[in-house]
Write a protein that holds these residues in place. Structure first.
Motif, PDB file in Angstrom:
ATOM      1  N   LEU A  41      17.077  57.962  29.584  1.00  0.00           N
ATOM      2  CA  LEU A  41      15.808  58.332  28.949  1.00  0.00           C
ATOM      3  C   LEU A  41      15.957  58.443  27.437  1.00  0.00           C
ATOM      4  CD1 LEU A  41      14.775  61.119  31.460  1.00  0.00           C
ATOM      5  CD2 LEU A  41      13.582  58.932  31.150  1.00  0.00           C
ATOM      6  N   ARG A  42      14.873  58.140  26.716  1.00  0.00           N
ATOM      7  CA  ARG A  42      14.826  58.332  25.270  1.00  0.00           C
ATOM      8  C   ARG A  42      13.457  58.874  24.904  1.00  0.00           C
ATOM      9  NH1 ARG A  42      19.184  56.845  26.171  1.00  0.00           N
ATOM     10  NH2 ARG A  42      20.538  55.375  25.085  1.00  0.00           N
ATOM     11  N   ALA A  43      13.387  59.649  23.818  1.00  0.00           N
ATOM     12  CA  ALA A  43      12.084  60.129  23.371  1.00  0.00           C
ATOM     13  C   ALA A  43      11.973  60.037  21.854  1.00  0.00           C
ATOM     14  CB  ALA A  43      11.865  61.571  23.820  1.00  0.00           C
ATOM     15  N   VAL A  44      10.818  59.585  21.410  1.00  0.00           N
ATOM     16  CA  VAL A  44      10.510  59.533  19.976  1.00  0.00           C
ATOM     17  C   VAL A  44       9.080  60.046  19.805  1.00  0.00           C
ATOM     18  CG1 VAL A  44      12.013  57.585  19.391  1.00  0.00           C
ATOM     19  CG2 VAL A  44       9.685  57.139  20.192  1.00  0.00           C
ATOM     20  N   ALA A  45       8.684  60.246  18.540  1.00  0.00           N
ATOM     21  CA  ALA A  45       7.293  60.623  18.293  1.00  0.00           C
ATOM     22  C   ALA A  45       6.403  59.504  18.824  1.00  0.00           C
ATOM     23  CB  ALA A  45       7.064  60.816  16.798  1.00  0.00           C
ATOM     24  N   ALA A  46       5.233  59.859  19.361  1.00  0.00           N
ATOM     25  CA  ALA A  46       4.374  58.850  19.991  1.00  0.00           C
ATOM     26  C   ALA A  46       3.633  58.001  18.972  1.00  0.00           C
ATOM     27  CB  ALA A  46       3.372  59.524  20.919  1.00  0.00           C
ATOM     28  N   VAL A  47       3.542  58.514  17.742  1.00  0.00           N
ATOM     29  CA  VAL A  47       2.730  57.832  16.736  1.00  0.00           C
ATOM     30  C   VAL A  47       3.638  57.100  15.753  1.00  0.00           C
ATOM     31  CG1 VAL A  47       0.982  58.178  14.962  1.00  0.00           C
ATOM     32  CG2 VAL A  47       0.991  59.632  16.990  1.00  0.00           C
ATOM     33  N   CYS A  48       3.419  55.787  15.611  1.00  0.00           N
ATOM     34  CA  CYS A  48       4.287  54.983  14.742  1.00  0.00           C
ATOM     35  C   CYS A  48       4.125  55.422  13.288  1.00  0.00           C
ATOM     36  CB  CYS A  48       3.913  53.513  14.886  1.00  0.00           C
ATOM     37  SG  CYS A  48       4.846  52.430  13.809  1.00  0.00           S
ATOM     38  N   PRO A  49       5.255  55.665  12.584  1.00  0.00           N
ATOM     39  CA  PRO A  49       5.152  56.113  11.194  1.00  0.00           C
ATOM     40  C   PRO A  49       4.565  55.039  10.280  1.00  0.00           C
ATOM     41  CG  PRO A  49       7.443  56.172  11.987  1.00  0.00           C
ATOM     42  CD  PRO A  49       6.629  55.518  13.052  1.00  0.00           C
ATOM     43  N   HIS A  50       4.533  53.799  10.744  1.00  0.00           N
ATOM     44  CA  HIS A  50       4.022  52.741   9.859  1.00  0.00           C
ATOM     45  C   HIS A  50       2.515  52.845   9.680  1.00  0.00           C
ATOM     46  CE1 HIS A  50       2.569  48.446   9.283  1.00  0.00           C
ATOM     47  NE2 HIS A  50       3.010  48.862   8.128  1.00  0.00           N
ATOM     48  N   ALA A  51       1.759  52.693  10.750  1.00  0.00           N
ATOM     49  CA  ALA A  51       0.306  52.786  10.609  1.00  0.00           C
ATOM     50  C   ALA A  51      -0.307  53.402  11.853  1.00  0.00           C
ATOM     51  CB  ALA A  51      -0.293  51.418  10.326  1.00  0.00           C
TER      52      ALA A  51
END
Ligand code: SRM
Ligand SMILES: Cc1cc2nc3c(=O)[nH]c(=O)nc-3n(C[C@H](O)[C@H](O)[C@H](O)COP(=O)(O)OP(=O)(O)OC[C@H]3O[C@@H](n4cnc5c(N)ncnc54)[C@H](O)[C@@H]3O)c2cc1C
Ligand code: SF4
Ligand code: FES
Lengths: 104, 841
Positions: A41-51
């Protein structure tokens, strides 16, 4: 930062199918949880930092997740972006008795 | 000494090494175009062996190509494309990058740099490369009480400001740009491209008054206004209105212009605060001599913050020349190196117009010759100024074909033709460009990096055999990129047909080291039916690569048809949910409407669905069908169920639409039933996977109302039952008329021929290669031979291949309605955002 980390049960392990990502909220933070091909499993923020793209809709491999909107990639290891976008937040995630636990 | 040591712990320099490291300490302040290039030049001269380098950058980023911010703002380039040196780049080269750390002052006696993070960094050599900042003219209300800019007011200098503008373009409507120089025009055009209503306010009487004369400025104005941007000249902004956010500006004549974004591009000022605070001599910028040295020992200045022989430059080419000279000096590579000034010739694209300027723009003495060609309607204005038989200035607007020769004449004083008009136009034949072969060896090809034709040829002679390797070796084409086409021509000419492409350029996808034909053979040989098995068997080290998955999935579907083993992670989100993802994470739904023909019942259903799901926009597409835009992911299956229509595949790398015209049934010119044939073609080839999208059209006569000449496949009725089949046409990003493949006498033959053509393309086209590139690559003659004369004996195989895929077709909407492909297939991926965010009309 780790000192203040909080663990949240965000959902059931079977909600994230092999190879895909799903979005959850961990204590108010939108997170995207992925199950990689090797089952981990991996987790990151759901909202892309780009746009602001939905990272849970992205494609992944053992090293990166690729955002579906403009194809920026982010490393699981530290959230940095080999394509030059600003880094994304990475969160520890684990399975506990069939529950998905994310620390933010 | 204690202050120094104590301060350093905050930095990242390794204290432990200090004792053993005897290298001199080189500190660079400013990690922009000049500072970062200087570091590169030092490292290239092996300066790392005796210099320990620290770079301070106020911006948190690595080094990026500032001059590409306009294309980023316009959405033509991605942020990722403009990164020059990443943080890793510095780390890999043992350069200590202090990104996001601002230097405050320098103690030039103790030779220590003090930064905002409290660190104190000693230096042996110090280079100031702090560049410039946007000048904010005094206006009432432009700043808030704490001195910061009113929200909604931005300069145009950094990537962060560019991001702010992009964010504003998404949520706001009206922009005013202050300043009609280069930057202002670029910002205005880009914001317009982002969908904002833009007005441009310029204090002078004509646009780009620093570079152009009044007439040339008028030509630019016309082109800008044609883009739909309102231009106010001779207008001075005196006040900014708005409390929480900018709401408008007031001009000196009392007029008010409303806006919710104000971009200030009214000139730049060199960043001299560090120098001033440190007692280094400053006039308009930091004063330097021919060795780039300031009046303080061991302190240098380069780039836009430097003033050399009275001139402060605002372009990247001089900044890079500074960097080269100083690197030569500090590394000892050329102790005699000196900078004596730059003659700036610029070639730019301003608001979509090509502009090149060098030297003076108007005659200064009675004896100066002045030649002008002005065609305002065409947006062309060309002029040259000649003094004593030498070119001292040229201005080219709208047509820069003569720029190579003129730059040459301007830089080196090459003799001018007696017929002066030849300076501006080629009289022999209007279109002839100066051939690459005739271009003198010392003529400058890349202005940004000062690379001559000879250097490019030299790189080829030294063994660089591909375009990227030549660009890496010489840096040609790595500034604004406007010379890339010419660089490619020269490399091709110099390599004399021996040009190679990078190994990976021939691979079908980056993650598998094989060109397509080899890959297809290997997939068949090993019987690989899923993307993960392809990685496991054929990738180097069995490593999967996310960016290769979509191309592989498409190829496997082409090879195996219904025997392909789908894996959700191999599929791009559009193909996973059978809809097209939008900028806010919602989706668009385009139901199939064969040949563009619909019925009242279908329209009624579409209308009902649009109301029921509060679809923000219903739009007739360019592909003759109806698009429902802004649908929530979780609503997709319900929308399909209520529509009861099959998918139009508007999201796939697949057959999309067949456009038709009304044809012989209704049109008084119609020669045949184009509508029915279009429907038959769409029915046969619906949903067929391909390397890139395929669009078709059928028209009932050569008047071509459904644009068949510019489609991947176009069919044109010519009467008496005969049909022309065109292939490789396009009217998208590139425009190409299709090539006539054959004229046939029955609709069956049309269908067979199209099937063969598509299958040939599916088997041989590169990933994302449209037919408009595939057809010229293979050559029409070869395609004709293969498809019409069966010269390679593969026609039967092609027929079978396409039939397999046709048989494997199932409507994805109906399929996944019955049973989701995986749990949570349609779960929203942005849980906390209120969707949709696309505008509701
Ligand atoms: C909806 C539509 C515009 C409209 O409102 O009319 C449209 C919308 C998009 N087009 Fe298009 N194109 C639409 C007709 C066209 C046409 C006209 C036509 O089909 O006759 C063209 C020129 C013909 C051609 O393709 O040669 C066209 C040339 C492009 C291109 C340029 C392709 C090229 O290589 O030249 C792209 C970019 C790409 O594919 O990389 C593109 C990409 C896109 C995408 C898919 C961008 C994306 O990747 O997200 C847009 C999706 C918007 C969305 O969020 O849903 N669209 N696009 C049209 C849908 C047609 C349909 O019913 O399927
Ligand atoms: C949108 C745009 C388009 C352009 N187009 C072109 C073009 O087409 N052709 C062309 O030739 N030129 C163009 N230019 C100009 C070109 O970008 C500049 O000439 C060039 O960047 C100058 O390089 P520099 O290193 O001197 O300054 P910069 O690139 O501005 O770098 C200075 C750096 O120093 C940092 N800094 C400043 N003070 C401090 C401090 N105290 N401590 C730490 N860091 C500090 C700044 O944050 C900045 O990152 C364009 C500029 C812009 C903004
Ligand atoms: S719909 Fe087509 S033309 Fe319009 S913005 Fe999207 S890609 Fe560009
Ligand atoms: S929003 Fe993710 S790459 Fe652009």
């Amino acid at each position: 930062m780790t000192a203040t980390a909080q663990a949240y049960v965000v959902g059931r392990a079977e909600e994230v199918p092999l190879g895909e990502g799903r979005a959850f909220t961990a204590g108010g933070t939108p997170v995207a949880v992925f199950r990689l091909r090797d089952g981990s499993l991996r987790a990151v923020a759901a909202v892309c930092p780009h746009a602001g793209g939905p990272l849970a809709d992205g494609q992944s491999d053992a090293t990166v997740v690729v955002c579906p909107l403009h194809l920026n990639a982010y490393r699981w290891e530290d959230g940095s972006s080999p394509t030059g976008a600003p880094p994304v937040a990475v969160y520890p995630v684990r399975e506990e008795d069939g529950a998905l636990v994310v620390e933010t | 000494m204690t202050a120094v040591l104590g301060g350093r712990t905050a930095g990242q320099t390794s204290l432990a090494l200090d004792g053993d490291d005897t290298r001199a300490r080189l500190v660079v302040v400013g990690n922009g175009m000049a500072g970062a290039r200087f570091v590169e030049e030092v490292l290239e001269r092996d300066g790392g062996e005796h210099l320990r380098i620290t770079v301070f950058g106020d911006e948190p980023h690595g080094n990026y190509n500032r001059i590409m911010l306009s294309p980023v703002l316009a959405g033509e380039a991605d942020e990722a494309d403009i990164v020059l040196n990443s943080h890793d780049w510095y780390a890999d080269r043992d350069v200590d990058l202090r990104a996001g750390v601002r230097v405050e002052r320098v103690d030039t006696v103790a030779k220590v740099v003090h930064a905002a993070d409290g660190s104190a960094t000693p230096y042996d050599h110090l280079v100031l490369a702090t560049g410039s900042h946007s000048f904010i003219p005094p206006m009432t209300g432009v700043r808030t009480a704490d001195g910061s800019l009113l929200p909604g007011v931005v300069g145009f200098r950094t990537i962060d400001e560019t991001r702010q503008m992009l964010a504003a373009a998404r949520t706001h409507r009206r922009a005013v740009v202050l300043g009609g120089g280069l930057l202002g025009l670029e910002a205005a055009r880009a914001l317009q491209a982002q969908g904002m209503v833009v007005e441009l306010v310029h204090a002078a009487e004509w646009l780009m008054n620093a570079q152009l004369d009044a007439e040339a400025g008028a030509v630019v104005r016309r082109s800008v206004e044609e883009l739909g941007i309102a231009v106010h000249l001779g207008a001075l902004a005196t006040e900014v209105v708005g409390t929480d956010r900018v709401a408008g500006i007031v001009l000196k004549d009392g007029r008010r212009l409303d806006c919710d974004l104000l971009v200030v591009a009214a000139g730049v000022r060199p960043h001299t605060d560090v120098a001033v605070r440190s007692g280094i001599e400053v006039e308009r910028a930091v004063l330097v001599d021919d060795r780039m040295a300031t009046d303080v020992p061991d302190v240098y200045a380069i780039g836009e913050c430097a003033q050399h022989r009275g001139t402060v430059y605002g372009l990247v080419a001089p900044a890079w020349e500074h960097a080269t000279v100083l690197a030569d000096l500090l590394t000892g590579a050329d102790p005699e190196a000196a900078y004596t000034g730059s003659r700036t010739a610029t070639k730019l694209k301003v608001a979509g117009v090509d502009v090149a300027v060098m030297g003076v723009s108007t005659p200064e003495r009675d004896s100066d010759e002045f030649l002008v060609i002005s065609e305002p309607r065409r947006g062309v204005h060309l002029s040259v100024v000649v003094r004593d038989d030498r070119l001292i200035g040229a201005t080219l607007v709208g047509d820069t074909r003569k720029v190579a020769f003129l730059t040459q004449a301007f830089d080196r004083g090459t003799p001018l033709p007696a017929e002066r008009i030849k300076l501006l136009v080629d009289l022999s034949d209007g279109d002839a460009e100066v051939g690459v072969a005739e271009l003198p060896g010392d003529s400058q090809v890349c202005n940004c990096n000062g690379v001559s034709k000879d250097r490019i040829c030299g790189a080829v002679a030294d063994g660089c055999t591909s375009l990227p390797s030549v660009m890496d070796a010489t840096r040609a084409g790595k500034g604004c990129g406007s010379c890339k086409g010419l660089v490619r021509q020269i490399v091709e000419w110099a390599a004399d047909g021996e040009l190679t492409v990078e190994e990976s350029a021939s691979w079908y996808v980056p993650g598998i080291p094989m060109p397509k034909p080899e890959l297809v053979t290997a997939i068949r040989e090993h019987d690989l039916r899923s993307v993960s098995s392809v990685f496991a068997t054929l990738a180097r080290g069995g490593v999967e690569d996310a960016k290769s998955k979509m191309g592989l999935a498409s190829l496997l579907k082409t090879i195996w048809g219904s025997d392909y083993v789908p894996e959700p992670d191999a599929t791009f989100v559009n193909d996973r949910v059978h809809a097209n993802i939008q900028r806010d994470g919602t989706f668009s739904v385009v139901p199939q409407m064969k040949g563009g023909v619909t019925t009242p019942a279908q329209l009624r259903r579409i209308a009902d669905v649009a109301e029921k799901y509060e679809v923000p926009m219903v739009k007739v597409t360019g592909g003759q069908r109806i698009d429902l835009l802004g649908i929530r992911k979780e609503d997709l299956p319900k929308v399909w169920a209520d529509l009861g229509m099959p998918s139009g595949y508007a999201y796939g790398k697949s057959m999309r639409t067949v456009k038709t015209c009304v044809g012989s049934d209704f049109c008084r010119f119609g020669l045949d039933d184009s509508t029915q044939l279009g429907i038959d073609i769409e029915t046969r080839f619906q949903g067929v996977e391909s390397p890139a999208k395929i669009k078709m059209a059928v028209v009932g006569c050569p008047r071509n109302c459904a644009e068949a000449y510019v489609k991947d496949v176009g069919v044109v009725a010519t009467g008496k039952g005969r049909w022309e089949v065109y292939v490789g046409g396009a009217a998208g990003a590139s425009v190409r008329k299709g090539d006539l493949l054959a004229t046939v006498s029955t609709t069956e033959e049309v269908l067979t021929l199209i099937g063969r053509f598509i299958q040939l393309y599916r088997e041989n086209g590169n990933w994302l290669e449209r037919t408009y590139d595939f057809v010229p690559r293979w050559g029409l003659d070869r395609i004709k031979a293969v498809l019409l004369e069966d010269s390679e004996g593969i026609c039967d195989a092609l027929d079978e291949g396409i039939q397999r895929s046709i048989d494997a077709y199932t409507d994805p909407w109906a399929r996944d309605l019955a049973e989701p492909a995986s749990p949570g297939q349609f779960r929203t991926s942005l849980p906390l955002t209120v969707l949709p965010q696309v505008p509701v009309r």
